[in-house]
Design a protein around this motif. Structure first.
Motif, PDB file in Angstrom:
ATOM      1  N   GLY A   1       0.833  -1.210   0.000  1.00 17.08           N
ATOM      2  CA  GLY A   1       0.000   0.000   0.000  1.00 17.08           C
ATOM      3  C   GLY A   1       0.863   1.253   0.000  1.00 17.08           C
ATOM      4  O   GLY A   1       0.667   2.170  -0.804  1.00 17.08           O
ATOM      5  N   LYS A   2       1.849   1.275   0.872  1.00 19.52           N
ATOM      6  CA  LYS A   2       2.648   2.503   1.026  1.00 19.52           C
ATOM      7  C   LYS A   2       3.531   2.742  -0.205  1.00 19.52           C
ATOM      8  O   LYS A   2       3.571   3.844  -0.752  1.00 19.52           O
ATOM      9  CB  LYS A   2       3.499   2.387   2.298  1.00 19.52           C
ATOM     10  CG  LYS A   2       4.233   3.654   2.685  1.00 19.52           C
ATOM     11  CD  LYS A   2       3.512   4.407   3.795  1.00 19.52           C
ATOM     12  CE  LYS A   2       3.932   5.851   3.916  1.00 19.52           C
ATOM     13  NZ  LYS A   2       5.043   6.118   4.774  1.00 19.52           N
ATOM     14  N   LEU A   3       4.220   1.709  -0.644  1.00 23.38           N
ATOM     15  CA  LEU A   3       5.108   1.904  -1.803  1.00 23.38           C
ATOM     16  C   LEU A   3       4.304   2.235  -3.060  1.00 23.38           C
ATOM     17  O   LEU A   3       4.738   3.011  -3.902  1.00 23.38           O
ATOM     18  CB  LEU A   3       5.955   0.650  -2.045  1.00 23.38           C
ATOM     19  CG  LEU A   3       7.047   0.385  -1.011  1.00 23.38           C
ATOM     20  CD1 LEU A   3       7.645  -1.016  -1.198  1.00 23.38           C
ATOM     21  CD2 LEU A   3       8.146   1.437  -1.092  1.00 23.38           C
TER      22      LEU A   3
ATOM     23  N   ILE B   1      17.505   4.080  11.182  1.00 19.95           N
ATOM     24  CA  ILE B   1      17.309   4.294  12.623  1.00 19.95           C
ATOM     25  C   ILE B   1      15.804   4.364  12.869  1.00 19.95           C
ATOM     26  O   ILE B   1      15.101   5.125  12.196  1.00 19.95           O
ATOM     27  CB  ILE B   1      17.981   5.605  13.083  1.00 19.95           C
ATOM     28  CG1 ILE B   1      19.490   5.539  12.866  1.00 19.95           C
ATOM     29  CG2 ILE B   1      17.654   5.880  14.557  1.00 19.95           C
ATOM     30  CD1 ILE B   1      20.228   6.839  13.180  1.00 19.95           C
ATOM     31  N   GLU B   2      15.315   3.568  13.805  1.00 19.67           N
ATOM     32  CA  GLU B   2      13.873   3.535  14.076  1.00 19.67           C
ATOM     33  C   GLU B   2      13.630   3.331  15.566  1.00 19.67           C
ATOM     34  O   GLU B   2      14.254   2.482  16.196  1.00 19.67           O
ATOM     35  CB  GLU B   2      13.228   2.410  13.247  1.00 19.67           C
ATOM     36  CG  GLU B   2      11.805   2.049  13.620  1.00 19.67           C
ATOM     37  CD  GLU B   2      10.827   3.221  13.581  1.00 19.67           C
ATOM     38  OE1 GLU B   2      10.827   3.962  12.589  1.00 19.67           O
ATOM     39  OE2 GLU B   2      10.076   3.396  14.562  1.00 19.67           O
ATOM     40  N   LEU B   3      12.695   4.128  16.080  1.00 19.81           N
ATOM     41  CA  LEU B   3      12.405   4.112  17.511  1.00 19.81           C
ATOM     42  C   LEU B   3      11.653   2.859  17.958  1.00 19.81           C
ATOM     43  O   LEU B   3      11.867   2.335  19.052  1.00 19.81           O
ATOM     44  CB  LEU B   3      11.564   5.355  17.840  1.00 19.81           C
ATOM     45  CG  LEU B   3      11.278   5.687  19.287  1.00 19.81           C
ATOM     46  CD1 LEU B   3      12.564   5.986  20.039  1.00 19.81           C
ATOM     47  CD2 LEU B   3      10.340   6.889  19.373  1.00 19.81           C
ATOM     48  N   MET B   4      10.737   2.381  17.112  1.00 15.76           N
ATOM     49  CA  MET B   4       9.815   1.324  17.537  1.00 15.76           C
ATOM     50  C   MET B   4      10.396  -0.078  17.303  1.00 15.76           C
ATOM     51  O   MET B   4      10.623  -0.479  16.151  1.00 15.76           O
ATOM     52  CB  MET B   4       8.483   1.432  16.775  1.00 15.76           C
ATOM     53  CG  MET B   4       7.728   2.677  17.110  1.00 15.76           C
ATOM     54  SD  MET B   4       7.284   2.656  18.883  1.00 15.76           S
ATOM     55  CE  MET B   4       6.902   4.374  19.135  1.00 15.76           C
ATOM     56  N   PRO B   5      10.593  -0.860  18.386  1.00 14.46           N
ATOM     57  CA  PRO B   5      11.189  -2.189  18.227  1.00 14.46           C
ATOM     58  C   PRO B   5      10.426  -3.077  17.249  1.00 14.46           C
ATOM     59  O   PRO B   5      11.017  -3.812  16.476  1.00 14.46           O
ATOM     60  CB  PRO B   5      11.134  -2.767  19.651  1.00 14.46           C
ATOM     61  CG  PRO B   5      11.038  -1.590  20.548  1.00 14.46           C
ATOM     62  CD  PRO B   5      10.337  -0.516  19.798  1.00 14.46           C
TER      63      PRO B   5
ATOM     64  N   MET C   1      16.419   9.057  17.204  1.00 12.52           N
ATOM     65  CA  MET C   1      17.207   9.969  16.357  1.00 12.52           C
ATOM     66  C   MET C   1      17.802  11.125  17.163  1.00 12.52           C
ATOM     67  O   MET C   1      18.751  11.766  16.719  1.00 12.52           O
ATOM     68  CB  MET C   1      16.337  10.528  15.231  1.00 12.52           C
ATOM     69  CG  MET C   1      15.206  11.414  15.697  1.00 12.52           C
ATOM     70  SD  MET C   1      14.234  12.020  14.329  1.00 12.52           S
ATOM     71  CE  MET C   1      12.755  12.576  15.190  1.00 12.52           C
ATOM     72  N   ARG C   2      17.225  11.394  18.345  1.00 14.50           N
ATOM     73  CA  ARG C   2      17.746  12.515  19.139  1.00 14.50           C
ATOM     74  C   ARG C   2      19.087  12.182  19.761  1.00 14.50           C
ATOM     75  O   ARG C   2      19.831  13.078  20.150  1.00 14.50           O
ATOM     76  CB  ARG C   2      16.734  12.890  20.234  1.00 14.50           C
ATOM     77  CG  ARG C   2      15.473  13.525  19.663  1.00 14.50           C
ATOM     78  CD  ARG C   2      14.389  13.663  20.682  1.00 14.50           C
ATOM     79  NE  ARG C   2      13.815  12.373  21.038  1.00 14.50           N
ATOM     80  CZ  ARG C   2      12.723  12.219  21.773  1.00 14.50           C
ATOM     81  NH1 ARG C   2      12.097  13.276  22.239  1.00 14.50           N
ATOM     82  NH2 ARG C   2      12.263  11.010  22.045  1.00 14.50           N
ATOM     83  N   THR C   3      19.401  10.866  19.866  1.00 21.32           N
ATOM     84  CA  THR C   3      20.645  10.485  20.538  1.00 21.32           C
ATOM     85  C   THR C   3      21.525   9.545  19.721  1.00 21.32           C
ATOM     86  O   THR C   3      22.722   9.439  20.000  1.00 21.32           O
ATOM     87  CB  THR C   3      20.322   9.795  21.884  1.00 21.32           C
ATOM     88  OG1 THR C   3      19.342   8.781  21.638  1.00 21.32           O
ATOM     89  CG2 THR C   3      19.773  10.772  22.899  1.00 21.32           C
TER      90      THR C   3
HETATM   91  C1  LIG Z   1       5.026   8.182   9.704  1.00 18.60           C
HETATM   92  S1  LIG Z   1       6.256   6.966  10.028  1.00 18.60           S
HETATM   93  C2  LIG Z   1       7.239   7.059   8.556  1.00 18.60           C
HETATM   94  C3  LIG Z   1       8.070   5.831   8.338  1.00 18.60           C
HETATM   95  C4  LIG Z   1       8.987   5.861   7.121  1.00 18.60           C
HETATM   96  N1  LIG Z   1       9.859   7.032   7.152  1.00 18.60           N
HETATM   97  C5  LIG Z   1       8.178   5.816   5.844  1.00 18.60           C
HETATM   98  O1  LIG Z   1       8.002   6.853   5.203  1.00 18.60           O
HETATM   99  O2  LIG Z   1       7.692   4.748   5.499  1.00 18.60           O
HETATM  100  C6  LIG Z   1       7.292   7.801  11.208  1.00 18.60           C
HETATM  101  C7  LIG Z   1       8.326   6.885  11.824  1.00 18.60           C
HETATM  102  O3  LIG Z   1       9.224   7.657  12.636  1.00 18.60           O
HETATM  103  C8  LIG Z   1       9.519   6.900  13.810  1.00 18.60           C
HETATM  104  N2  LIG Z   1      10.000   7.810  14.872  1.00 18.60           N
HETATM  105  C9  LIG Z   1       9.277   8.702  15.580  1.00 18.60           C
HETATM  106  N3  LIG Z   1      10.060   9.340  16.480  1.00 18.60           N
HETATM  107  C10 LIG Z   1      11.313   8.838  16.318  1.00 18.60           C
HETATM  108  C11 LIG Z   1      12.565   9.076  16.965  1.00 18.60           C
HETATM  109  N4  LIG Z   1      12.652   9.964  17.970  1.00 18.60           N
HETATM  110  N5  LIG Z   1      13.653   8.394  16.558  1.00 18.60           N
HETATM  111  C12 LIG Z   1      13.556   7.470  15.565  1.00 18.60           C
HETATM  112  N6  LIG Z   1      12.387   7.195  14.918  1.00 18.60           N
HETATM  113  C13 LIG Z   1      11.285   7.864  15.284  1.00 18.60           C
HETATM  114  C14 LIG Z   1       8.183   6.260  14.124  1.00 18.60           C
HETATM  115  O4  LIG Z   1       8.305   5.167  15.025  1.00 18.60           O
HETATM  116  C15 LIG Z   1       7.698   5.835  12.742  1.00 18.60           C
HETATM  117  O5  LIG Z   1       8.146   4.568  12.369  1.00 18.60           O
END
Ligand SMILES: C[S@@+](CC[C@H](N)C(=O)[O-])C[C@H]1O[C@@H](n2cnc3c(N)ncnc32)[C@H](O)[C@@H]1O
Length: 244
Positions: free
Chosen positions: A36-38, A101-105, A128-130
């Protein structure tokens, strides 16, 4: 200069098939989401049509989710290797190295389950902040920065600018808070999707397009805005910012 990838609809379909196929092994949700997204988000098509990711480049994908960009880049390389890349498309972004880099495991697990981490891609579960940013030819941040405060956005952008090699590009998609209706729709969708994915809904920190551009110019970057919500009700803009 941007080319319409629609000149070869069957090649574009093959590319989507290749890029979404790895997600079958990561579960039904991951596969449907990838297709869907791609298929429907104009930004992925534009990155290729405008030749914005350099061949052989080191790519930093911040907020990479389940690694869709990595899968798309791998599919490009595979199509070129198979001699299926149309000659009138911009050069295939083959042989890239992606650092995600991704926040959610859970997203990182899906990325690893689908794509592995075999040399051309790494997926780091971190903030991403650290997290440190490695030197990069292209940094991609799609719909991510609004999750952190304005001061934190500025700090991330400064570190992104420092990580880019001279001539390297930041590809930053943001919502334009001055386009009230489109921005409100994207906030509503964002909150709904975040809730459906079982995450806590955090406040969002928007800016107008002019404010985003001014911030990137303060960092000494050359910035070009491109509307990037075609076919959607959002007010999204892709900022192509080059480190001089
Ligand atoms: C709307 S999604 C977009 C995902 C991807 N960039 C895409 O376009 O398919 C936003 C993503 O940013 C991640 N995110 C939010 N805050 C973040 C952070 N502080 N550090 C790393 N990732 C973060 C979320 O977990 C989520 O997977």
């Amino acid at each position: 200069m941007s080319l319409d990838l629609g000149t070869h609809p069957s090649a574009w379909r093959r590319l989507l098939d290749r890029a979404s196929a790895p997600y079958r092994s990561a579960g039904r949700f991951a596969w449907h989401f990838a297709r869907g997204k791609l298929g429907h988000d104009p930004v992925f098509r534009h990155l290729l049509a405008a030749g914005l990711i350099p061949e052989g480049g080191r790519v930093l994908d911040i907020g990479c989710g389940q690694g869709l960009l990595t899968s798309l880049l791998r599919a490009c390389a595979a199509m070129r290797a198979a001699g299926e890349w149309p000659q009138d498309w911009p050069a295939a972004p083959a042989a890239t190295q992606v650092h995600g880099i991704e926040l959610m495991p859970r997203d990182v697990e899906r990325a690893r389950a689908a794509l592995g981490e075999d040399g051309d891609a790494r997926f780091i579960c971190g903030d991403m902040r650290t997290e440190p940013f490695p030197p990069s030819h292209a940094v991609v941040i799609l719909d991510v920065l609004h999750y952190v405060t304005h001061a934190e956005q500025d700090a991330v952008l400064q570190r992104v600018r420092d990580a880019l090699v001279p001539g390297g590009r930041l590809l930053l998609r943001v919502g334009d808070a001055s386009a009230r209706r489109g921005f409100a729709v994207s906030q509503w969708v964002d909150r709904t999707v975040t809730r459906l994915r079982g995450h806590t809904v955090a406040p969002v920190y928007g800016r107008t397009l002019n404010e985003w551009m001014a911030q990137l110019r303060r960092l000494g970057m050359h910035v070009e805005p491109r509307p990037m919500s075609q076919g959607t009700p959002f007010a999204n803009v892709l900022l192509v910012a080059q480190r001089t």
